[in-house]
Design an enzyme around this catalytic site. Structure first.
Site, mmCIF file in Angstrom:
data_model
loop_
_atom_site.group_PDB
_atom_site.id
_atom_site.type_symbol
_atom_site.label_atom_id
_atom_site.label_comp_id
_atom_site.label_asym_id
_atom_site.label_seq_id
_atom_site.Cartn_x
_atom_site.Cartn_y
_atom_site.Cartn_z
ATOM 1 C CE LYS A 167 -17.786 -35.861 1.822
ATOM 2 N NZ LYS A 167 -16.704 -36.651 2.396
ATOM 3 C CB THR B 258 -9.206 -44.736 2.885
ATOM 4 O OG1 THR B 258 -9.139 -43.347 2.571
ATOM 5 C CG2 THR B 258 -10.533 -45.014 3.584
ATOM 6 N N GLY C 260 -19.091 -54.396 0.056
ATOM 7 C CA GLY C 260 -18.530 -53.428 -0.891
ATOM 8 C C GLY C 260 -17.066 -53.703 -1.191
ATOM 9 C CG LEU C 261 -15.530 -56.826 -2.663
ATOM 10 C CD1 LEU C 261 -15.600 -58.106 -3.486
ATOM 11 C CD2 LEU C 261 -14.409 -56.931 -1.629
ATOM 12 C CE LYS D 60 -12.674 -44.341 -5.137
ATOM 13 N NZ LYS D 60 -14.080 -44.398 -5.647
ATOM 14 C CG ASP E 3 -19.342 -54.764 -5.017
ATOM 15 O OD1 ASP E 3 -20.021 -54.346 -5.978
ATOM 16 O OD2 ASP E 3 -18.554 -54.037 -4.392
ATOM 17 C CG PHE F 162 -24.669 -48.156 0.966
ATOM 18 C CD1 PHE F 162 -25.619 -48.380 1.936
ATOM 19 C CD2 PHE F 162 -24.384 -49.172 0.062
ATOM 20 C CE1 PHE F 162 -26.283 -49.588 2.005
ATOM 21 C CE2 PHE F 162 -25.052 -50.388 0.116
ATOM 22 C CZ PHE F 162 -26.005 -50.595 1.097
ATOM 23 C CB ALA G 8 -19.654 -47.076 4.939
ATOM 24 C CG ASN G 9 -17.862 -40.883 5.102
ATOM 25 O OD1 ASN G 9 -17.120 -40.743 6.085
ATOM 26 N ND2 ASN G 9 -17.467 -40.589 3.868
HETATM 27 N N1 NAI Z 1 -12.189 -43.655 -0.929
HETATM 28 C C1 NAI Z 1 -11.831 -43.120 0.215
HETATM 29 O O1 NAI Z 1 -10.669 -42.761 0.421
HETATM 30 C C2 NAI Z 1 -12.840 -42.950 1.315
HETATM 31 C C3 NAI Z 1 -14.055 -43.612 1.286
HETATM 32 N N2 NAI Z 1 -14.945 -43.470 2.319
HETATM 33 C C4 NAI Z 1 -16.236 -44.150 2.283
HETATM 34 O O2 NAI Z 1 -16.028 -45.568 2.153
HETATM 35 C C5 NAI Z 1 -17.061 -46.129 1.348
HETATM 36 C C6 NAI Z 1 -16.439 -46.833 0.146
HETATM 37 O O3 NAI Z 1 -15.690 -45.887 -0.591
HETATM 38 P P1 NAI Z 1 -15.003 -46.280 -1.999
HETATM 39 O O4 NAI Z 1 -14.450 -47.660 -1.896
HETATM 40 O O5 NAI Z 1 -14.122 -45.160 -2.343
HETATM 41 O O6 NAI Z 1 -16.281 -46.264 -2.927
HETATM 42 P P2 NAI Z 1 -16.522 -47.082 -4.279
HETATM 43 O O7 NAI Z 1 -17.650 -46.401 -4.949
HETATM 44 O O8 NAI Z 1 -15.243 -47.302 -5.002
HETATM 45 O O9 NAI Z 1 -16.999 -48.537 -3.721
HETATM 46 C C7 NAI Z 1 -18.269 -48.827 -3.236
HETATM 47 C C8 NAI Z 1 -18.554 -50.287 -3.568
HETATM 48 O O10 NAI Z 1 -19.789 -50.659 -2.963
HETATM 49 C C9 NAI Z 1 -20.504 -51.452 -3.888
HETATM 50 N N3 NAI Z 1 -21.920 -51.446 -3.576
HETATM 51 C C10 NAI Z 1 -22.836 -50.495 -3.877
HETATM 52 N N4 NAI Z 1 -24.051 -50.886 -3.452
HETATM 53 C C11 NAI Z 1 -23.898 -52.088 -2.884
HETATM 54 C C12 NAI Z 1 -24.779 -53.005 -2.258
HETATM 55 N N5 NAI Z 1 -26.093 -52.779 -2.173
HETATM 56 N N6 NAI Z 1 -24.271 -54.160 -1.753
HETATM 57 C C13 NAI Z 1 -22.962 -54.426 -1.870
HETATM 58 N N7 NAI Z 1 -22.070 -53.594 -2.450
HETATM 59 C C14 NAI Z 1 -22.529 -52.459 -2.946
HETATM 60 C C15 NAI Z 1 -20.170 -50.833 -5.237
HETATM 61 O O11 NAI Z 1 -20.449 -51.717 -6.312
HETATM 62 C C16 NAI Z 1 -18.689 -50.527 -5.062
HETATM 63 O O12 NAI Z 1 -17.881 -51.625 -5.445
HETATM 64 C C17 NAI Z 1 -17.989 -44.965 0.959
HETATM 65 O O13 NAI Z 1 -19.040 -44.917 1.898
HETATM 66 C C18 NAI Z 1 -17.097 -43.735 1.105
HETATM 67 O O14 NAI Z 1 -17.830 -42.574 1.422
HETATM 68 C C19 NAI Z 1 -14.654 -42.699 3.418
HETATM 69 C C20 NAI Z 1 -13.451 -42.031 3.503
HETATM 70 C C21 NAI Z 1 -12.455 -42.063 2.440
HETATM 71 O O1 AKG Z 2 -11.166 -36.137 -0.130
HETATM 72 C C1 AKG Z 2 -11.219 -35.095 0.557
HETATM 73 O O2 AKG Z 2 -11.137 -33.963 0.057
HETATM 74 C C2 AKG Z 2 -11.343 -35.189 2.050
HETATM 75 C C3 AKG Z 2 -11.707 -36.546 2.575
HETATM 76 C C4 AKG Z 2 -13.159 -36.791 2.632
HETATM 77 O O3 AKG Z 2 -13.983 -36.119 2.046
HETATM 78 C C5 AKG Z 2 -13.608 -37.916 3.462
HETATM 79 O O4 AKG Z 2 -12.786 -38.484 4.191
HETATM 80 O O5 AKG Z 2 -14.816 -38.266 3.435
#
Ligand code: NAI
Ligand code: AKG
Length: 382
Positions: free
Chosen positions: A90, A160, A190-191, A193, A213, A254, A275-276
């Site tokens: 990472k 995902t 969290g809404l 991606k 969110d 998160f 969330a990770n």
């Molecule tokens: N995008 C992916 O393909 C992957 C995502 N993840 C994990 O999934 C989680 C979400 O990822 P994404 O949707 O890509 O991130 P993102 O950044 O698009 O979405 C996160 C959402 O959480 C909201 N948020 C932040 N703080 C908040 C709070 N205190 N209360 C409520 N909502 C809050 C944000 O406004 C945002 O809408 C992260 O932890 C990410 O590491 C894990 C593997 C793959």
């Molecule tokens: O996006 C990548 O390169 C690998 C996937 C990743 O980092 C994750 O699943 O947290």
């Protein structure tokens, strides 16, 4: 005297002790662009390290290092669980994604990635976008998750989210005896991606959901979606999401949200989200088990994105990715059954399964060697 000497030696080597499970940690410094980044390679037994690059205004090097060490270790388990030929890595860039980005900064980051000669592949994570890596790819081929127009697989949050839905179905099957999405109530944190796509699919299936969110636009958008479906949505305040009368809690924002403060609030039967690093500490997994709350290990539930970026190296094929993502359903059920049988927590059962897989493969290949020709046809690298 002996103790004092020992203490001082431990202190001198504290940094190495902290990263004792990691193969390599690279500090990247480029004053001309302001780049300050850390790349952590946890374990390359299964293949070169892979992991997204997070950009965040970390308050200290300490905080950034802690994050990258934890996240890269998680990737080793995620790769083993998803059965891809990659190891765990990472990267984190210290900076504010809103104000500190520039094409030059990502090119500089690309140069550091390239200097590792294929030991580390990276792409987007929280705070970074596919556009950022269009700059990085000018300096290195070891980038994945690029837009389709650049020969990549595109938005990895699509698989995902699919994977999260398979995790929910498997959980419904195990806990409620059916895998129909519409029959349970969900609370979603969290809404973004991933969370927005999961919420949309649940509403389309006709489910009742609670959502929170901090972004007002996302809340309005999900209400609009609900208006077009047979499902229903109720918006709740951020701090109230843990205590909703729902069946499943779906954390998609998160990490660290399963902790001493939140566990007593949960009324749900299960937690399944993207969330990770959801468990703040291993003991929180035990607390969930003791309270009869099923926990779907995050790194299996959210492995759809990894499956896509790993599969990208064979050439783009969305159908193949979806077929591979379906395995998340079986993997989650297997972990639940194994944990029930052994009395371990679900996290412990999943970790043991991954460690067995890594040890088995390690007998044949215990360290990835960059000059070795990779098994897959990586673009421009043959
Ligand atoms: N995008 C992916 O393909 C992957 C995502 N993840 C994990 O999934 C989680 C979400 O990822 P994404 O949707 O890509 O991130 P993102 O950044 O698009 O979405 C996160 C959402 O959480 C909201 N948020 C932040 N703080 C908040 C709070 N205190 N209360 C409520 N909502 C809050 C944000 O406004 C945002 O809408 C992260 O932890 C990410 O590491 C894990 C593997 C793959
Ligand atoms: O996006 C990548 O390169 C690998 C996937 C990743 O980092 C994750 O699943 O947290």
């Amino acid at each position: 005297m002996m103790l004092a000497e020992k203490t001082s030696i431990t202190k001198e080597f504290e940094l190495f002790d902290r990263m004792s499970e990691h193969e390599q940690v690279v500090f990247c410094n480029d004053p001309s662009t302001g780049l300050r980044a850390i790349i952590a390679i946890h374990n390359t037994t299964l293949g070169p390290a892979i992991g997204g690059c997070r950009m965040q205004p970390y308050a200290s090097v300490e905080e950034a290092l802690e994050d990258v060490l934890r996240l890269s270790k998680g990737m080793t388990y995620k790769c083993a669980a998803a059965d891809v030929d990659f190891g765990g890595g990472k990267a984190v860039i210290i900076g504010d994604p809103k104000t500190d980005k520039s094409p030059e900064l990502f090119r500089a980051f690309g140069q550091f990635v390239n200097s590792l000669g294929g030991r580390f592949y990276t792409g987007t994570d929280m705070g970074t976008t596919m556009d950022d890596f269009i700059h990085a790819m000018k300096e290195t081929n070891f980038i994945n998750g690029l837009p389709e127009a650049y020969g990549g697989g595109g938005d990895s949050s699509i698989p995902t989210a699919e994977g999260v839905l398979y995790g929910i179905k498997a959980t419904n099957q195990f806990a409620f005896g059916h895998d129909d999405l519409s029959r349970q109530i969900y609370s979603i944190q969290g809404l973004g991606k991933v969370g927005f796509k999961v919420a949309t699919k649940l509403l389309e299936a006709g489910a009742r959901i609670y959502v929170t969110d901090i972004n007002e636009e996302s809340l309005r958008a999900i209400e609009e979606v609900a208006g077009r479906t047979t499902g229903s949505v109720q918006i709740v305040a951020s701090e109230d999401i843990y205590s909703q009368e729902a069946d499943l809690f779906i954390p998609c924002a998160f990490g660290g949200i399963i902790n001493d403060a939140t566990i007593p609030q949960f009324k749900v039967k299960a937690i399944v989200g993207s969330a990770n690093n959801q468990l703040l500490d291993d003991r929180h997994g035990k607390q969930l088990r003791d309270r009869g709350i099923l926990y779907a290990p995050d790194y299996i539930v959210n492995s759809g994105g990894l499956i896509q970026v790993a599969d990208e190296l064979y050439g783009i094929n969305h159908e193949r990715v979806l077929a591979k993502t379906k395995h998340i359903y079986d993997a989650i059920l297997e972990v639940y059954k194994e944990a029930e049988y052994s009395g371990k927590t679900t996290e412990e059962s999943a970790n043991a399964m991954c460690e067995r897989r890594i040890a088995e493969r390690g007998k044949r290949n215990n360290f990835y060697s960059a000059p070795m020709k990779p098994k897959w046809a990586i673009r421009n690298l043959s």
